[in-house]
Scaffold this motif. Structure first.
Motif, PDB file in Angstrom:
ATOM      1  N   VAL A 218     -19.244  30.990 -19.085  1.00 41.19           N
ATOM      2  CA  VAL A 218     -17.807  30.445 -18.602  1.00 41.19           C
ATOM      3  C   VAL A 218     -16.048  30.204 -19.770  1.00 41.19           C
ATOM      4  CG1 VAL A 218     -16.953  28.251 -17.735  1.00 41.19           C
ATOM      5  CG2 VAL A 218     -18.886  29.063 -16.883  1.00 41.19           C
ATOM      6  N   PHE A 219     -15.491  30.811 -18.871  1.00 43.52           N
ATOM      7  CA  PHE A 219     -14.121  30.714 -20.106  1.00 43.52           C
ATOM      8  C   PHE A 219     -13.243  29.698 -18.941  1.00 43.52           C
ATOM      9  CE2 PHE A 219     -15.655  35.080 -20.234  1.00 43.52           C
ATOM     10  CZ  PHE A 219     -15.005  35.539 -21.108  1.00 43.52           C
ATOM     11  N   VAL A 220     -12.961  28.777 -20.255  1.00 48.90           N
ATOM     12  CA  VAL A 220     -12.333  27.078 -19.256  1.00 48.90           C
ATOM     13  C   VAL A 220     -10.810  27.431 -20.105  1.00 48.90           C
ATOM     14  CG1 VAL A 220     -13.346  25.405 -19.825  1.00 48.90           C
ATOM     15  CG2 VAL A 220     -11.604  25.277 -17.785  1.00 48.90           C
ATOM     16  N   VAL A 249     -14.224  27.733 -24.517  1.00 49.75           N
ATOM     17  CA  VAL A 249     -13.144  26.814 -24.054  1.00 49.75           C
ATOM     18  C   VAL A 249     -11.394  27.330 -25.048  1.00 49.75           C
ATOM     19  CG1 VAL A 249     -11.923  24.572 -24.304  1.00 49.75           C
ATOM     20  CG2 VAL A 249     -14.897  24.459 -24.168  1.00 49.75           C
ATOM     21  N   LYS A 250     -10.941  27.628 -23.888  1.00 46.10           N
ATOM     22  CA  LYS A 250      -9.310  28.164 -24.886  1.00 46.10           C
ATOM     23  C   LYS A 250      -8.738  27.463 -24.573  1.00 46.10           C
ATOM     24  CE  LYS A 250      -8.801  30.401 -20.978  1.00 46.10           C
ATOM     25  NZ  LYS A 250      -8.874  31.735 -20.246  1.00 46.10           N
ATOM     26  N   THR A 257     -12.709  28.042 -28.687  1.00 47.00           N
ATOM     27  CA  THR A 257     -14.494  27.473 -29.537  1.00 47.00           C
ATOM     28  C   THR A 257     -15.626  28.498 -28.359  1.00 47.00           C
ATOM     29  OG1 THR A 257     -12.428  25.199 -30.420  1.00 47.00           O
ATOM     30  CG2 THR A 257     -15.962  25.080 -30.264  1.00 47.00           C
ATOM     31  N   ALA A 258     -16.355  28.146 -29.492  1.00 47.74           N
ATOM     32  CA  ALA A 258     -17.303  29.231 -27.903  1.00 47.74           C
ATOM     33  C   ALA A 258     -18.784  28.005 -28.250  1.00 47.74           C
ATOM     34  CB  ALA A 258     -17.094  29.967 -28.207  1.00 47.74           C
ATOM     35  N   GLY A 310     -11.423  38.501 -28.634  1.00 49.27           N
ATOM     36  CA  GLY A 310     -10.138  37.685 -27.375  1.00 49.27           C
ATOM     37  C   GLY A 310      -8.723  37.393 -27.282  1.00 49.27           C
ATOM     38  N   HIS A 311      -8.734  37.035 -29.318  1.00 47.37           N
ATOM     39  CA  HIS A 311      -7.256  36.415 -29.590  1.00 47.37           C
ATOM     40  C   HIS A 311      -6.354  37.719 -29.327  1.00 47.37           C
ATOM     41  CE1 HIS A 311      -8.098  32.123 -30.161  1.00 47.37           C
ATOM     42  NE2 HIS A 311      -8.686  32.869 -30.863  1.00 47.37           N
ATOM     43  N   LEU A 312      -6.973  39.542 -30.121  1.00 48.44           N
ATOM     44  CA  LEU A 312      -5.938  40.188 -30.971  1.00 48.44           C
ATOM     45  C   LEU A 312      -5.462  40.498 -28.716  1.00 48.44           C
ATOM     46  CD1 LEU A 312      -8.054  41.511 -33.342  1.00 48.44           C
ATOM     47  CD2 LEU A 312      -6.178  40.955 -33.212  1.00 48.44           C
TER      48      LEU A 312
END
Length: 371
Positions: A218-220, A249-250, A257-258, A310-312
């Motif tokens: 899950v991404f949130v 958590v973005k 943070t994962a 993901g950040h890139l």
């Protein structure tokens, strides 16, 4: 029975033709618009295809010219669109927007840019007008979307946007997020869009929470968790969502943070800061981040490297005006991801380039937007 895997990832959801103003201003005052495409799930599919993965987008579009345009553009990114259904009775959805994707409170004062951390002052309201009611994609339902197609990837990626489109779409999402033997890894981006849930009998935040609890990854966003559920802070969000094996958590400029549940049930927590970005437009960054993290997941990379990828990819999206950007090549991204913590902390991302301040562009440059 195990599903038959034919691609790395299947992304299910509506895409729309997007009209972006040719200059800043209210929609009422803008004289012309540039046409593009938008859709959280197809954005993820395009990002993964451009990173070298096999990606399939499944949806429904009309038999109109806008449907033709969506299929052409998404296929041009390398995505398999062969399972997209054409509906002769329902149109392809469209929407118009100003610079921001989500509506905000005009009275809100923003102390920091969500990515760069620099002060902005008052944030003007964004305008978003959707013309998607009764669209071909809104007719998606369990009876129209064959499970064998949806389960044909190593990963099935979904977002909370689909659940808000219609009762049939919500029924489909509930079916796909219910654990079942043989299903692929199910990835879910909460993507809470308050405007989509207005005037609905069902309560959006509780629906999204229930759907997320049935997924594997899950991404949130920290901000949307606060808006939807009144939960603030990464640890509190994990406490509200203990079921997924992986929760990301973005946190905007603070990074991401994962939480990864281990064999004994305890979490391993990994945090990675985001590079500083010269933001052109915030649209599509969350989808790009998900694509980068999922690419790392498909490759079996360590969690910290998945977060950096993901950040890139998010940085690439932030440095172009539309939803889609050409991501860094896998080779260049891998070199940047391998930087030590100090060098990673010096990264600066602007239109066309990402490089550490301490290194010249010849040693660590990466294209992050289309020329």
């Amino acid at each position: 029975m195990p599903h038959a895997v034919s691609v790395d990832i299947v992304c299910l959801g509506e895409s729309l033709v997007t009209f972006v103003p040719s200059r800043p201003g209210r929609l009422a005052d803008v004289p012309s618009f540039a046409r593009g495409i938008g859709g959280a799930e197809s954005n993820v599919a395009c990002g993964l295809a451009r990173r070298g993965h096999s990606a399939r987008w499944i949806s429904r579009v009309g038999t109109d010219g806008f449907g033709d345009h969506l299929l052409t553009e998404i296929a041009a990114a390398g995505v398999d669109v062969s399972r997209v259904q054409r509906d002769p009775r329902r149109p392809t959805g469209v929407y118009f927007r100003t610079a921001g994707e989500r509506a905000v409170d005009p009275a809100r004062v923003v102390g920091q840019d969500p990515v760069t951390g620099e002060g902005q002052g008052a944030e003007p309201p964004a305008e978003v007008l959707y013309y998607r009611a009764g669209s071909a994609a809104a007719a998606m339902s369990p009876s129209l979307m064959p499970r064998e197609q949806l389960w044909s990837g190593r990963i099935l990626h979904l977002t909370g946007i689909t659940a808000a489109l219609s009762d049939g779409c919500l029924a489909l999402m509930r079916e796909l997020t219910t654990p079942a033997p043989g299903r692929p890894l199910v990835s879910f981006d909460v993507n809470y869009r308050m405007a989509l849930w207005q005037d609905k009998d069902r309560h959006g935040p509780s629906v999204l929470l229930a759907l997320a609890r049935g997924c594997d990854l899950v991404f949130v966003g920290e901000d949307e968790a606060g808006a939807a559920w009144g939960v603030r802070g990464a640890d509190a969000i994990r406490a509200a969502l203990p079921e997924p094996a992986v929760l990301v958590v973005k946190r905007g400029a603070a990074g991401a943070t994962a939480y990864v549940r281990g064999p004994g049930g305890a979490d391993t927590v990994t945090a990675e800061p985001a590079p500083r970005v010269e933001v052109v437009a915030p649209v599509g960054a969350g989808d790009a981040f998900a694509a980068g993290f999922l690419s790392g997941t498909l490759r079996g990379l360590p969690v910290a490297e998945r977060l950096r990828h993901g950040h890139l990819m998010a940085a690439a999206a932030l440095t172009v005006p539309g939803d889609l950007a050409a991501p860094p090549s896998r080779e260049r991204a891998d070199r940047l991801v391998a930087l030590d913590a100090a060098a990673w902390g010096t990264l600066r991302c602007g239109p066309g380039r990402t490089h550490p301040v301490s290194s010249g562009p010849e040693t660590a440059a990466v294209e992050v937007s289309e020329p």
